[in-house]
Design a protein around this motif. Structure first.
Motif, PDB file in Angstrom:
ATOM      1  N   GLY A 271       5.145  23.873   4.601  1.00 24.30           N
ATOM      2  CA  GLY A 271       5.436  25.061   5.388  1.00 24.30           C
ATOM      3  C   GLY A 271       4.301  26.061   5.251  1.00 24.30           C
ATOM      4  N   ASP A 272       4.626  27.277   4.852  1.00 22.55           N
ATOM      5  CA  ASP A 272       3.653  28.359   4.763  1.00 22.55           C
ATOM      6  C   ASP A 272       2.832  28.239   3.477  1.00 22.55           C
ATOM      7  N   THR A 273       1.554  27.904   3.604  1.00 25.20           N
ATOM      8  CA  THR A 273       0.711  27.740   2.419  1.00 25.20           C
ATOM      9  C   THR A 273       0.150  29.067   1.918  1.00 25.20           C
ATOM     10  N   SER A 274       0.425  30.157   2.627  1.00 26.76           N
ATOM     11  CA  SER A 274      -0.036  31.467   2.160  1.00 26.76           C
ATOM     12  C   SER A 274       0.982  32.125   1.236  1.00 26.76           C
ATOM     13  N   ALA A 275       2.190  31.548   1.140  1.00 27.22           N
ATOM     14  CA  ALA A 275       3.218  32.111   0.257  1.00 27.22           C
ATOM     15  C   ALA A 275       2.690  32.143  -1.175  1.00 27.22           C
ATOM     16  N   ARG A 276       2.957  33.237  -1.887  1.00 26.95           N
ATOM     17  CA  ARG A 276       2.408  33.444  -3.228  1.00 26.95           C
ATOM     18  C   ARG A 276       3.528  33.591  -4.253  1.00 26.95           C
ATOM     19  N   ARG A 277       3.265  33.085  -5.448  1.00 25.35           N
ATOM     20  CA  ARG A 277       4.239  33.129  -6.527  1.00 25.35           C
ATOM     21  C   ARG A 277       3.539  33.398  -7.855  1.00 25.35           C
ATOM     22  N   ASP A 278       4.333  33.854  -8.801  1.00 23.36           N
ATOM     23  CA  ASP A 278       3.908  34.023 -10.184  1.00 23.36           C
ATOM     24  C   ASP A 278       4.337  32.752 -10.910  1.00 23.36           C
TER      25      ASP A 278
ATOM     26  N   LEU B 187       6.664  38.586  -5.455  1.00 22.09           N
ATOM     27  CA  LEU B 187       7.391  38.446  -6.709  1.00 22.09           C
ATOM     28  C   LEU B 187       6.388  38.149  -7.824  1.00 22.09           C
ATOM     29  N   VAL B 188       6.062  39.173  -8.568  1.00 23.76           N
ATOM     30  CA  VAL B 188       5.155  39.033  -9.701  1.00 23.76           C
ATOM     31  C   VAL B 188       5.699  39.906 -10.828  1.00 23.76           C
ATOM     32  N   GLY B 189       5.805  39.347 -12.021  1.00 18.43           N
ATOM     33  CA  GLY B 189       6.507  40.009 -13.097  1.00 18.43           C
ATOM     34  C   GLY B 189       5.621  40.728 -14.100  1.00 18.43           C
TER      35      GLY B 189
ATOM     36  N   SER C   7      -1.194  31.376  -4.620  1.00 17.20           N
ATOM     37  CA  SER C   7      -0.628  30.910  -3.362  1.00 17.20           C
ATOM     38  C   SER C   7      -0.386  29.400  -3.397  1.00 17.20           C
ATOM     39  N   VAL C   8       0.407  28.947  -2.431  1.00 17.03           N
ATOM     40  CA  VAL C   8       0.602  27.497  -2.283  1.00 17.03           C
ATOM     41  C   VAL C   8      -0.751  26.833  -2.039  1.00 17.03           C
ATOM     42  N   GLN C   9      -1.633  27.510  -1.331  1.00 16.47           N
ATOM     43  CA  GLN C   9      -2.971  26.972  -1.109  1.00 16.47           C
ATOM     44  C   GLN C   9      -3.723  26.793  -2.419  1.00 16.47           C
ATOM     45  N   ASP C  10      -3.526  27.721  -3.359  1.00 16.13           N
ATOM     46  CA  ASP C  10      -4.145  27.564  -4.683  1.00 16.13           C
ATOM     47  C   ASP C  10      -3.635  26.306  -5.377  1.00 16.13           C
ATOM     48  N   VAL C  11      -2.334  26.039  -5.217  1.00 16.03           N
ATOM     49  CA  VAL C  11      -1.771  24.812  -5.790  1.00 16.03           C
ATOM     50  C   VAL C  11      -2.439  23.599  -5.146  1.00 16.03           C
ATOM     51  N   LEU C  12      -2.561  23.629  -3.815  1.00 18.48           N
ATOM     52  CA  LEU C  12      -3.201  22.524  -3.099  1.00 18.48           C
ATOM     53  C   LEU C  12      -4.623  22.292  -3.599  1.00 18.48           C
ATOM     54  N   GLU C  13      -5.403  23.360  -3.643  1.00 12.47           N
ATOM     55  CA  GLU C  13      -6.800  23.227  -4.042  1.00 12.47           C
ATOM     56  C   GLU C  13      -6.935  22.646  -5.441  1.00 12.47           C
TER      57      GLU C  13
ATOM     58  N   GLU D  65      11.586  16.971  -7.880  1.00  7.38           N
ATOM     59  CA  GLU D  65      10.704  16.505  -6.820  1.00  7.38           C
ATOM     60  C   GLU D  65      10.834  17.299  -5.520  1.00  7.38           C
ATOM     61  N   ASN D  66      11.898  18.095  -5.376  1.00  5.59           N
ATOM     62  CA  ASN D  66      12.061  18.868  -4.152  1.00  5.59           C
ATOM     63  C   ASN D  66      11.457  20.267  -4.248  1.00  5.59           C
ATOM     64  N   PHE D  67      10.755  20.567  -5.346  1.00  4.06           N
ATOM     65  CA  PHE D  67      10.059  21.844  -5.473  1.00  4.06           C
ATOM     66  C   PHE D  67       8.610  21.674  -5.014  1.00  4.06           C
ATOM     67  N   VAL D  68       8.059  22.720  -4.402  1.00  5.53           N
ATOM     68  CA  VAL D  68       6.784  22.578  -3.692  1.00  5.53           C
ATOM     69  C   VAL D  68       5.638  22.200  -4.624  1.00  5.53           C
ATOM     70  N   THR D  69       5.605  22.722  -5.838  1.00  6.39           N
ATOM     71  CA  THR D  69       4.505  22.375  -6.742  1.00  6.39           C
ATOM     72  C   THR D  69       4.516  20.882  -7.075  1.00  6.39           C
ATOM     73  N   ARG D  70       5.676  20.358  -7.396  1.00  8.22           N
ATOM     74  CA  ARG D  70       5.792  18.929  -7.715  1.00  8.22           C
ATOM     75  C   ARG D  70       5.486  18.091  -6.480  1.00  8.22           C
ATOM     76  N   LYS D  71       5.963  18.540  -5.312  1.00  8.31           N
ATOM     77  CA  LYS D  71       5.710  17.823  -4.067  1.00  8.31           C
ATOM     78  C   LYS D  71       4.209  17.706  -3.800  1.00  8.31           C
ATOM     79  N   ILE D  72       3.490  18.791  -4.027  1.00  2.06           N
ATOM     80  CA  ILE D  72       2.046  18.795  -3.783  1.00  2.06           C
ATOM     81  C   ILE D  72       1.327  17.902  -4.791  1.00  2.06           C
ATOM     82  N   CYS D  73       1.637  18.052  -6.058  1.00  2.00           N
ATOM     83  CA  CYS D  73       0.960  17.264  -7.095  1.00  2.00           C
ATOM     84  C   CYS D  73       1.252  15.781  -6.928  1.00  2.00           C
ATOM     85  N   ARG D  74       2.483  15.475  -6.567  1.00  2.00           N
ATOM     86  CA  ARG D  74       2.865  14.080  -6.347  1.00  2.00           C
ATOM     87  C   ARG D  74       2.109  13.493  -5.158  1.00  2.00           C
ATOM     88  N   ALA D  75       1.978  14.283  -4.087  1.00  2.00           N
ATOM     89  CA  ALA D  75       1.274  13.812  -2.886  1.00  2.00           C
ATOM     90  C   ALA D  75      -0.212  13.617  -3.164  1.00  2.00           C
TER      91      ALA D  75
END
Length: 325
Positions: A216-223, A290-292, A255-261, A191-201
């Motif tokens: 925090g920063d919603t422009s941060a991007r992840r793979d 960070l993209v693999g 991005s975190v924004q993509d998760v939000l949307e 629950e302390n990871f941003v994806t779970r936090k967003i989906c839960r909210a």
């Protein structure tokens, strides 16, 4: 019946890996900390099944900072495969508890390697390492040859453990594999990871139990990928005839924004009406690219991620909504 031993078996990856191995006909043993509450864990559905628990699934109390218990379990069980998934894995938290992070994530791995080195028949060993070992890489995407340059305590601890696995493979002949795992999520994510936090909210706001979400920063991007895909890669890596290191990633940044949307769209809400920025949640030294490149895993193991990012976030959000209902 092949036998496997899993550290971190009650975690997200451990629970999915347990299900996969049981489905493949394994006898599965796992290390659990003495403070674990199994009735409320991700293994509860297996722990409460008398046809599985203590029949094909066995749990043992052992900690990474207690080599005596680990040695006893590994000697008694004599597994053919060991999957090392345990450790303090939250990047942000590692800045607050760097010593604990290094003790469990770095030294815990070394203890396991030393124990296996002394066993009469050392098992095949999978170490779940992280893209955080690369820090702020100059090369995009990253491969198994990308230099390690971590920028946080968690990444530093993982870099140490990753290099030790390579040393024990080359110097002592262990069948030891590093799986360089990029971010992977699921409804079982902490629950302390941003994806779970967003989906839960998003689910809680839809259900009328929450009004706002601070990030925090919603422009941060992840793979971001799905944990079910990544544990399948772990299993394939230990089934291959020779050991090596493999990147497991989707090769796509979101991005975190993509998760939000996607999360809020899954419950028919516009995220911009509910999200506010909190400067206290900004993470220092944030790696942005960070993209693999999982070409090696694809070519050698036949591994490809099968679950799309949009399907992952939708699954997580609807699971939260169902849990609230």
């Amino acid at each position: 019946m092949p036998t496997a031993f899993i550290t971190g078996i009650t975690g997200q990856d451990g629970s999915y890996l347990t299900e996969l191995l049981l489905a493949e006909g394994y006898e599965v043993h796992g290390a659990v900390r003495r403070t674990s509450s199994l009735e409320r864990s991700r293994l509860a559905h297996l722990y409460t099944d008398p046809a599985v628990y203590n029949q094909r699934l066995f749990l043992h109390y052992a900690d990474l900072d207690d080599p005596t218990t680990l040695r006893r379990v590994l000697t008694t069980v004599a597994p053919r495969e060991v999957y090392h998934l345990a450790g303090q894995s939250h990047v942000g938290l590692s800045f607050e508890i760097p010593e604990t992070t290094c003790e469990f994530t770095a030294m815990g791995t070394l203890r396991l390697l030393e124990i296996m080195r002394d066993l009469p028949e050392p098992p095949r060993f999978f170490h779940a390492t992280s893209s955080e070992i690369f820090g702020r890489p100059a090369d995009v995407p990253q491969t198994e040859q990308t230099p390690m340059a971590p920028v946080n305590p968690y990444g530093c601890a993982k870099a140490f453990a990753t290099q030790m696995v390579r040393i024990y493979r080359e110097a002592h002949g262990l069948f030891a594999v590093n799986g360089i795992l990029y971010n992977h999520e699921s409804p079982r994510r902490g629950e302390n990871f941003v994806t779970r936090k967003i989906c839960r909210a998003a689910a809680a706001i839809k259900a009328g139990r929450q009004q706002k979400l601070s990030l925090g920063d919603t422009s941060a991007r992840r793979d971001w990928g799905h944990a079910r895909d990544y544990v399948r890669g772990m299993w394939l890596a230990l089934r291959h005839e020779t050991p090596g290191d493999y990147v497991f990633a989707t090769g796509r940044l979101h991005s975190v924004q993509d998760v939000l949307e996607n999360a809020f769209a899954s419950v028919d809400l516009d995220w911009t009406s509910y999200v506010e920025t909190d400067p206290h949640l900004m993470r220092p030294a944030e790696p942005m690219q960070l993209v693999g490149d999982a070409s090696k895993a694809r070519a050698v193991l036949g591994w490809v991620p099968e679950i799309a990012f949009t399907d992952l976030i939708r699954e997580m959000t609807l699971a939260e909504l169902q849990a609230l209902a």
